[in-house]
Design a protein around this motif. Structure first.
Motif, PDB file in Angstrom:
ATOM      1  N   ASP A  27     -34.265  -1.001   0.888  1.00 39.56           N
ATOM      2  CA  ASP A  27     -35.158  -1.237   2.264  1.00 39.56           C
ATOM      3  C   ASP A  27     -34.896  -2.863   2.034  1.00 39.56           C
ATOM      4  OD1 ASP A  27     -34.478   1.266   3.038  1.00 39.56           O
ATOM      5  OD2 ASP A  27     -36.210   1.996   2.095  1.00 39.56           O
ATOM      6  N   TYR A  31     -34.476  -5.790   3.725  1.00 37.50           N
ATOM      7  CA  TYR A  31     -35.360  -6.741   4.530  1.00 37.50           C
ATOM      8  C   TYR A  31     -34.800  -8.606   4.277  1.00 37.50           C
ATOM      9  CZ  TYR A  31     -38.405  -3.430   7.219  1.00 37.50           C
ATOM     10  OH  TYR A  31     -39.126  -3.196   8.167  1.00 37.50           O
ATOM     11  N   ASN A 150     -40.360  -2.233  14.808  1.00 35.75           N
ATOM     12  CA  ASN A 150     -42.332  -2.492  13.610  1.00 35.75           C
ATOM     13  C   ASN A 150     -43.156  -2.085  14.084  1.00 35.75           C
ATOM     14  OD1 ASN A 150     -40.753  -4.572  11.911  1.00 35.75           O
ATOM     15  ND2 ASN A 150     -41.326  -5.990  13.256  1.00 35.75           N
ATOM     16  N   ALA A 158     -36.407  -0.769   9.310  1.00 36.12           N
ATOM     17  CA  ALA A 158     -35.189  -0.592   7.765  1.00 36.12           C
ATOM     18  C   ALA A 158     -34.096  -0.187   7.855  1.00 36.12           C
ATOM     19  CB  ALA A 158     -35.964  -0.373   6.451  1.00 36.12           C
ATOM     20  N   GLY A 161     -32.168  -2.101  10.647  1.00 35.46           N
ATOM     21  CA  GLY A 161     -32.271  -3.122  10.627  1.00 35.46           C
ATOM     22  C   GLY A 161     -30.749  -3.239   9.082  1.00 35.46           C
ATOM     23  N   ALA A 312     -37.640  -9.127  10.708  1.00 31.94           N
ATOM     24  CA  ALA A 312     -38.336  -8.618   9.075  1.00 31.94           C
ATOM     25  C   ALA A 312     -39.282 -10.143   8.774  1.00 31.94           C
ATOM     26  CB  ALA A 312     -37.421  -9.481   8.292  1.00 31.94           C
TER      27      ALA A 312
END
Length: 328
Positions: A27, A31, A150, A158, A161, A312
């Protein structure tokens, strides 16, 4: 982020206020690479090629080594001060509250301005691909989508992402395979070693000057340190993620700039003489050597990647504000 903040009630002592630990090594790398973007050199390739006299891969070799000192410093500091806030925390603990205050708000500018530019870039890139829809619509969609992710939680963001990062890596691999195929079939437009030696007269001063621009491609890997209080396994894992992320980004940057330099039909001197061509030099080289389909694929990847780079940055900015608020 309220769900993830989960402030522990321990009176007024800020040292006892923390975040939920549910991030792993993968993770953290996700990021970091999202914020950097695996194909970050796309936008600055032409400028670096022109400034360095064609030694664009060497520029990224030097930039990676230079940034390694910063990464190593962060890796040491996060072991000593494993709290959210990154540079704010390190400056505050090492230099005092005044320098920490200044460092925190200067870092906050980073986490405000870079995502803002990234959102706008995503809107511009999507408008170029779908001109019927205004860039501000695409920009608004990117802002709303990533903000909701978020708010959903750092773990959920994550996961999404990771999928976006995997897509970016796949597009980069498609580019690499396509470039190697073209080079094997048709040969290189420049000398094979020119990305290290330049396509004209080599100048160390020119390379160093280009490095000052190339380091912008690495902005964001330090955001990993902002998640120090949310990682399982302690600060050693954060330190490893910082160093791994920088090393991987360096390899990706050097490989793609080397390949596109060999495909570039325009010399670095011509690019230097015509700054208008520098911004699209990467895309132009790909389109002329491989085809328009790869140009569009890279453009879509960059548009989506920019939006998630902003995600991020937004998340890291939230942790920085949390740390500054906790320390009053």
């Amino acid at each position: 982020m309220a769900e993830e903040s989960q402030v522990a009630a321990h009176g007024e002592d800020p040292e006892h206020t923390g975040l939920r630990r549910n991030l792993g090594f993968r993770d953290l790398v996700v990021y970091g690479l999202l914020f950097i973007a695996p194909m970050a050199p796309v936008g600055v390739f032409g400028t670096l090629d022109a400034k360095s006299g064609g030694a664009v891969a060497l520029v990224y070799v030097v930039a990676t080594v230079a940034m390694a000192f910063t990464a190593f410093s962060y890796a040491q500091m996060v072991r000593v001060a494993p709290q959210a806030g990154s540079v704010f925390t390190y400056a505050r603990k090492g230099l005092g509250e005044g320098p920490g205050f200044i460092a925190g708000w200067m870092a906050m500018l980073d986490y405000l301005l870079i995502p803002a530019v990234a959102y706008l870039f995503a809107g511009i890139a999507m408008e170029a691909l779908v001109p019927e829809i205004d860039r501000w619509v695409w920009t608004g969609i990117a802002v709303v989508l990533t903000t909701l992710l978020n708010l959903w939680g750092v773990r959920a963001a994550a996961r999404v992402g990771f999928a976006v990062l995997a897509m970016e890596i796949v597009v980069l691999l498609v580019f690499v395979v396509s470039a190697i195929t073209v080079l094997a079939r048709d040969g290189a437009m420049r000398d094979w070693w020119s990305p290290l030696t330049g396509d004209g007269t080599f100048s160390l001063a020119a390379v160093v000057g280009a490095v000052s621009v190339a380091v912008l491609s690495y902005l964001g890997f330090d955001a990993i340190a902002s998640f120090a209080e949310e990682v399982t396994g302690g600060s050693a894992k954060v330190a490893r993620a910082l160093l791994f992320c920088l090393a991987l980004a360096g390899v990706l940057f050097i490989a793609q700039t080397w390949l596109v330099a060999l495909l570039e039909p325009v010399s670095s001197a011509e690019l230097a003489a015509d700054p208008g061509k520098q911004g699209s030099a990467f895309y132009d080289a790909v389109e002329s050597a491989v085809g328009g389909w790869l140009h569009d694929l890279v453009a879509v990847s960059k548009a989506i990647g920019a939006a998630f780079a902003a995600l991020a940055g937004q998340a890291a900015g939230g942790r920085l504000l949390f740390a500054m608020g906790r320390d009053r």
